[in-house]
Design a protein around this motif. Structure first.
Motif, PDB file in Angstrom:
ATOM      1  N   GLN A  13       9.660  20.790  57.379  1.00 46.40           N
ATOM      2  CA  GLN A  13       8.247  20.863  57.762  1.00 46.40           C
ATOM      3  C   GLN A  13       7.954  19.811  58.838  1.00 46.40           C
ATOM      4  O   GLN A  13       7.224  20.064  59.796  1.00 46.40           O
ATOM      5  CB  GLN A  13       7.353  20.664  56.541  1.00 46.40           C
ATOM      6  N   LYS A  14       8.556  18.650  58.633  1.00 48.62           N
ATOM      7  CA  LYS A  14       8.374  17.573  59.605  1.00 48.62           C
ATOM      8  C   LYS A  14       8.969  17.978  60.964  1.00 48.62           C
ATOM      9  O   LYS A  14       8.352  17.819  62.016  1.00 48.62           O
ATOM     10  CB  LYS A  14       9.076  16.323  59.087  1.00 48.62           C
ATOM     11  N   TYR A  15      10.152  18.559  60.908  1.00 44.98           N
ATOM     12  CA  TYR A  15      10.849  18.954  62.129  1.00 44.98           C
ATOM     13  C   TYR A  15      10.060  20.021  62.899  1.00 44.98           C
ATOM     14  O   TYR A  15       9.848  19.913  64.099  1.00 44.98           O
ATOM     15  CB  TYR A  15      12.239  19.490  61.757  1.00 44.98           C
ATOM     16  N   THR A 829      21.335  34.136  56.530  1.00 51.03           N
ATOM     17  CA  THR A 829      20.387  33.051  56.718  1.00 51.03           C
ATOM     18  C   THR A 829      19.192  33.518  57.540  1.00 51.03           C
ATOM     19  O   THR A 829      18.043  33.214  57.225  1.00 51.03           O
ATOM     20  CB  THR A 829      21.093  31.889  57.437  1.00 51.03           C
ATOM     21  N   ILE A 830      19.500  34.269  58.574  1.00 49.17           N
ATOM     22  CA  ILE A 830      18.414  34.745  59.437  1.00 49.17           C
ATOM     23  C   ILE A 830      17.513  35.722  58.698  1.00 49.17           C
ATOM     24  O   ILE A 830      16.288  35.603  58.759  1.00 49.17           O
ATOM     25  CB  ILE A 830      18.986  35.399  60.718  1.00 49.17           C
ATOM     26  N   ILE A 831      18.112  36.658  57.976  1.00 49.55           N
ATOM     27  CA  ILE A 831      17.228  37.635  57.333  1.00 49.55           C
ATOM     28  C   ILE A 831      16.480  37.037  56.151  1.00 49.55           C
ATOM     29  O   ILE A 831      15.433  37.527  55.765  1.00 49.55           O
ATOM     30  CB  ILE A 831      17.945  38.946  56.933  1.00 49.55           C
ATOM     31  N   LEU A 832      16.987  35.942  55.593  1.00 45.33           N
ATOM     32  CA  LEU A 832      16.244  35.283  54.512  1.00 45.33           C
ATOM     33  C   LEU A 832      15.100  34.417  55.054  1.00 45.33           C
ATOM     34  O   LEU A 832      14.128  34.154  54.359  1.00 45.33           O
ATOM     35  CB  LEU A 832      17.191  34.415  53.666  1.00 45.33           C
ATOM     36  N   SER A 833      15.235  34.014  56.317  1.00 45.11           N
ATOM     37  CA  SER A 833      14.314  32.999  56.842  1.00 45.11           C
ATOM     38  C   SER A 833      12.829  33.369  56.805  1.00 45.11           C
ATOM     39  O   SER A 833      12.003  32.492  56.590  1.00 45.11           O
ATOM     40  CB  SER A 833      14.729  32.561  58.241  1.00 45.11           C
ATOM     41  N   PRO A 834      12.439  34.640  56.964  1.00 45.24           N
ATOM     42  CA  PRO A 834      11.003  34.891  56.831  1.00 45.24           C
ATOM     43  C   PRO A 834      10.483  34.577  55.433  1.00 45.24           C
ATOM     44  O   PRO A 834       9.355  34.121  55.276  1.00 45.24           O
ATOM     45  CB  PRO A 834      10.881  36.390  57.120  1.00 45.24           C
ATOM     46  N   PHE A 835      11.313  34.823  54.440  1.00 46.90           N
ATOM     47  CA  PHE A 835      10.864  34.657  53.053  1.00 46.90           C
ATOM     48  C   PHE A 835      10.961  33.199  52.612  1.00 46.90           C
ATOM     49  O   PHE A 835      10.046  32.683  51.995  1.00 46.90           O
ATOM     50  CB  PHE A 835      11.719  35.526  52.122  1.00 46.90           C
ATOM     51  N   ALA A 836      12.106  32.602  52.856  1.00 44.23           N
ATOM     52  CA  ALA A 836      12.347  31.236  52.399  1.00 44.23           C
ATOM     53  C   ALA A 836      12.798  30.408  53.596  1.00 44.23           C
ATOM     54  O   ALA A 836      13.982  30.123  53.765  1.00 44.23           O
ATOM     55  CB  ALA A 836      13.401  31.240  51.302  1.00 44.23           C
ATOM     56  N   PRO A 837      11.855  30.040  54.454  1.00 39.91           N
ATOM     57  CA  PRO A 837      12.230  29.439  55.741  1.00 39.91           C
ATOM     58  C   PRO A 837      12.942  28.093  55.621  1.00 39.91           C
ATOM     59  O   PRO A 837      13.799  27.792  56.449  1.00 39.91           O
ATOM     60  CB  PRO A 837      10.896  29.296  56.474  1.00 39.91           C
ATOM     61  N   HIS A 838      12.617  27.327  54.590  1.00 38.32           N
ATOM     62  CA  HIS A 838      13.191  25.980  54.522  1.00 38.32           C
ATOM     63  C   HIS A 838      14.675  26.018  54.205  1.00 38.32           C
ATOM     64  O   HIS A 838      15.481  25.404  54.897  1.00 38.32           O
ATOM     65  CB  HIS A 838      12.463  25.139  53.479  1.00 38.32           C
TER      66      HIS A 838
END
Length: 930
Positions: A13-15, A829-838
């Motif tokens: 979140q900081k990044y 990782t990419i397809i998960l990123s919308p759901f669990a971005p961190h």
RNA sequence: GCGGAUAUGGCGUAAUUGGUAGCCGCGCUAGAUUUAGGAUCUAGUGCCGUAAGGCGUGUGGGUUCGAGUCCCUCUAUCCGCACCA
């Protein structure tokens, strides 16, 4: 290294924040996509787990669209003017601005913890002068416009003045309150004030004496959508009808366009239906009933429309005119005074006084049939019969002409009235029975109807209409239920009107002097003389003239906020041409249904007005709209034995005389009460004793609205601390279809959290991140491609719950295959990123990628690979599926049939016989009929 | 009254859109590991039945080789509008 979500989430979140990852600009090389949430009103209670549901969904979709190569606008802001902050100010004296700012800060903190990808540089707050400058600006434009019915659009009021000066009012077909007929010469002879009064009839934002919903407790008027069953939506205080001089917006002029526009947008059927009902279009005729000579008072000269002694009524059932046995006027109708005979005058006066005393709520609550005969008669234009004219409050003054023709045989309300007062009932449809109730259906064949006899109802309606217009008895007319929106509120915490009064007439402040900033007042209450709070402001004048004391309603600021996000810092325009032409309108709008007849109507109206005056390029503001369901609370109860401090478990409560008490759901797990925490919860429970059941205290439970007072609020912050934002996001989506309401159930969250940990562990060996560089096997690739395909199609159809399931299945399969290959993890990782971005971002970087995952592109699946490797088609015999068989993808159906028939499994079922029929669907053998 | 939607295990839900009903998760049962709890892992889990088998998508009917899915009937629940002529 365990999955340390707190560390990961804080880090990223900081990044994101520091690197302005979510900053959006116009980029003409990419297609745009505009995702919008209904911005929240920042209440003092903060967010509960129900609020973020829609925000999570829109965040997922925004991130997905970004990965798909779109330039995504995804802003957030606050609908910051409103009653609660003001009520709080009245009670405590604290300025609403301070309360509002504090609440916004808290909301922002909570939203940030969930890892949303908002471009906060575009934040808008409706209460900031830089923002409401444009709300005031739009108001001035509406004030300076009229609605031309011929062109079906708003036009500058200057054109109207020009027309009046050159041709008079005859050639004008404009939406207005009251028709004035005059010639150009007469216009020019009028004083400035008289001219202004006439123009006021036409303005889109106009000042008029209107019947309004007055809420004495709140000290303000309310719009129709802010009143339900005669009570205010906010607070539930009684509302009465009152005639007051108020600002209104001529929304009704746009009724047809608001209706037509629904056909062009992707909203749910039910929401469109709600708006259609609210607009309430009905086609019919306005027909003139001449008064019977002996029925009028000879002393009063008639000033009725058309210059005749007649009553005009609106009906959708012109076919039933032969069945008119009486007429009814609304008590407020202007006809009443003309028609009442001297003998009836006293009785009518008493009746009207009694209806005035009844509030709308009472009228709805006890539908007593009341009414009084006026003494007057009218002539039925079809039959020539003389019919009595009554007065009753079942006829509404505000709809149609405030007068009706009553056909008791075919209208249930007229029927009830006729039965009550013993008026005649003439059936008009062959074979219908009206001895017990009216026959309202529009079907059957006409009888007792002169020239309409023998026709079906629809035919008769058509013919009657024709007859009416041919014989000049009336006009074909479309009526709408939609009323103009009352736009004044006698409150402090809202946008001031950019209006001052000279000689009793309102004039607008020049646009370049906006914003007109809300003044300071010593108290937020009405003045001693009953003026709105702005009456307390010092020097609340413009060039020595008094300024308007009302403020604008809540929907003013929320009506065009989506445009302001496109160009939030523009000081020259609401939105620049360039920004508007690029972003156009909202592609996806997510929010609750509660705005169906409020914000979503006003916004569409406001947008259409801006379209008419050339400020925006799209006719509709929100192309696709999704209503997320509500997350309800799951309340828990304890049962105290009356008169004691002993609590009895749920299953045993019937053996005692108990009272049911809400208990904080946060100290209950799985309906089992944590008795230690219960004792600490409140001082009076410190000495509590329990009657256990199997050694536990079981609580009762029920699904209710999530609310502080029911102790069933689950705070997202608590969930984030225990499980992390990624788990909360996934879980809220996993709960069920987005549009469905569902109770919050903390139990299931473990499963989702377990999935993330499992996923994490798959790529961590002996505490270190570990991926294999080996090439993936066919099975592993199949898992990957299947998942990409499924997740993609699920996101596109907003089926986020199944997308999450698909990902869970995928991870289970990878665990079975013991696959920890880079080739698989990277796209996952990419397809998960919308759901669990961190967690996605963390893994992305562990894989050695430096740029943020949001800049990657969504992986493509390989269809042919999938087809080649997805076998196992079901083979049925006589419709009953017996086994699955691996079949190649083959266009040659005959070859396929042979392969299947030759297999040993098939032979077992057909037992040497020749099959009667082989059914092939989509290139697969499906059924074999023996 | 008018209009819209929904109905599937103990629970939340899924079903390639007419093709093995119950995926995924919760819960539950048994086992492994653990001092214990938690966590983790393995197996099972629609219903009836020891089993073979039978029955199962709110009700009743229809179309089809085949229906949770399409058509008709009824029932229940939720939502919107409602003296709107």
């Amino acid at each position: 290294m365990e999955y340390n979500f707190l560390r990961i989430e804080e880090k990223w979140q900081k990044y994101w924040n520091q690197n302005n990852i979510y900053k959006t600009d116009i980029d003409k090389s990419k297609p745009k996509y505009y995702v919008l949430d209904m911005f929240p009103y920042p209440s003092g209670a903060g967010l509960h787990v129900g609020h973020p549901l829609g925000y999570i969904a829109s965040d997922i979709y925004s991130r997905y669209k970004t990965l798909k190569g779109f330039n995504v606008l995804h802003p957030m802001g606050f609908d910051a003017f409103g009653l609660p902050a003001e009520q709080y100010a009245v009670e405590t004296g604290q300025h609403p601005e301070i309360t509002t700012e504090k609440n916004i800060e808290r909301y922002r903190e909570q939203l940030d913890k969930l890892g949303f990808c908002y471009d906060w540089d575009r934040e808008v707050k409706t209460c900031s002068p830089e923002y409401y400058k444009w709300t005031q600006w739009a108001f001035i434009r509406m004030f300076n416009s009229y609605y031309c019915n011929d062109a079906q659009q708003a036009r500058p009021i200057s054109e109207l003045i020009e027309a009046f000066e050159t041709e008079g009012s005859g050639c004008i077909n404009a939406a207005c309150n009251e028709q004035h007929i005059f010639m150009a010469e007469e216009w020019k002879a009028k004083s400035k004030k008289e001219q202004q009064e006439i123009l006021m009839n036409y303005r889109i934002a106009y000042l008029a004496d209107t019947m309004v919903n007055w809420c004495a407790y709140l000290g303000t008027v309310l719009a129709n959508d802010e009143v339900v069953n005669g009570l205010s939506v906010r607070g539930g205080f009684p509302v009465e009808q009152r005639k007051m001089r108020q600002w209104s917006l001529r929304v009704s002029a746009y009724a047809q366009r608001l209706l037509d526009g629904l056909e062009t947008i992707e909203w749910t059927e039910s929401l469109k239906e709600t708006q259609k009902n609210w607009i309430g279009r009905s086609e019919g005729v306005e027909i003139r009933f001449d008064l019977s000579p002996q029925g009028t008072t000879s002393s009063t000269p008639s000033i009725l429309p058309c210059g005749e002694r007649s009553i005009i009524v609106f009906t959708t059932r012109a076919d039933t005119i032969f069945g008119v046995t009486f007429m009814v006027l609304a008590p407020e109708s202007e006809y009443v005074a003309q028609i009442v005979t001297p003998e009836q005058k006293a009785e009518v006066k008493t009746y009207i006084a009694s209806t005035k005393r009844r509030t709308e709520r009472e009228r709805i609550a006890d539908r007593k049939i009341t009414g009084v005969f006026s003494g007057g008669y009218a002539i039925n234009p079809f039959s020539g019969e003389k019919v009595p004219i009554w007065i009753s409050d079942y006829v509404l003054a505000g709809y149609g002409t405030g007068a009706i023709m009553a056909v008791p045989a075919h209208d249930s309300r007229d029927y009830a009235f006729a039965k009550h007062f013993g008026l005649p009932i003439i059936p008009l449809i062959d074979g219908c029975d009206v001895s017990e109730e009216s026959f309202d259906a529009k079907e059957g064949v006409m009888v007792n109807s002169g020239f309409l006899n023998g026709l079906t109802v629809p035919e008769a309606i058509r013919k009657a209409k024709e007859y009416i217009s041919d014989n000049n008895l009336g006009t074909i007319k479309v009526n709408y239920r939609l009323r103009d929106a009352i736009f004044s509120r006698q409150r402090y915490w809202g946008e001031p009107f950019p209006v001052y009064y000279q000689d009793g007439m309102p004039y607008n402040i020049p646009e370049e002097q906006l914003p007109l900033v809300l003044p300071e007042v010593d108290k937020f209450l009405p003045t001693e003389t009953g003026e709105p709070p702005l009456g307390r402001a010092k020097n609340w004048t413009y060039k020595g003239y008094p300024l308007e004391l009302s403020t604008m309603p809540g929907f003013a600021g929320s009506s065009a906020y989506y445009l302001r996000y496109m160009d939030p810092h523009n000081t020259e325009a609401l939105v620049s041409k360039e920004a508007d032409e690029y972003w156009r309108n909202v592609d996806l709008y997510i929010g609750g249904t509660e705005h169906a007849t409020g914000h979503l109507i006003y916004s569409r109206f406001w947008n259409k007005f801006l379209y008419d005056i050339g400020v925006v390029v799209e006719q509709e503001p929100f192309k696709k709209l999704i209503n997320q369901g509500m997350i309800q609370g799951c309340s828990n109860f304890v049962y105290r034995i009356k008169g004691t401090n002993t609590f009895v478990s749920y299953g045993l409560k019937d053996n005692y005389d108990t009272s049911e008490l809400h208990v904080d759901v946060n100290i209950v797990n799985n309906n089992i009460l944590d008795t230690k925490r219960f004792k600490l919860w409140r001082p009076e429970y410190e000495t509590a004793e329990f009657v256990f059941e199997d050694g536990e205290y079981y609580c009762g439970s029920a699904v209710e609205k999530m609310s502080k007072s029911l102790y069933n609020v689950v705070n997202p912050d608590d969930i984030v601390v225990t499980y992390g934002a990624d788990t909360l996001r996934l879980y809220e989506m996993f709960l069920g279809p987005l549009e469905q309401s569902k109770p919050w159930d903390t139990k299931g969250i473990d499963g989702v959290h377990r999935f993330l940990r499992k996923f994490w562990r798959l790529f961590h060996h002996s505490n270190d991140f570990f991926v294999s560089e080996d090439a993936a096997t066919k099975d592993e690739l199949k898992v990957l491609h299947k998942t990409i395909k499924k997740v993609q199609s699920d996101i596109e159809s907003f089926s986020f719950n199944t997308a999450v399931s698909a990902f869970m299945i995928c991870v289970n399969e990878l665990v079975d295959l013991k696959c920890n290959k880079k080739e698989i993890l990277e796209p996952l990782t990419i397809i998960l990123s919308p759901f669990a971005p961190h967690i996605a971002e963390e893994l992305w970087h562990l894989l050695g990628n430096t740029a943020s995952v949001v800049t990657a592109s969504f992986p493509e699946y390989d269809e042919s690979f999938l087809i080649e490797n997805s076998f196992k088609y079901p083979i049925s015999f006589n419709g009953k599926t017996r086994f699955k068989m691996e079949l190649p993808l083959d266009d040659d159906i005959e070859q396929l049939k042979k392969t299947v028939l030759a297999s040993p499994q098939t032979q077992k079922f057909i037992d040497g016989k020749e099959p009667k029929k082989v059914i092939v669907v989509k290139g697969k053998i499906v059924n074999i009929v023996i």
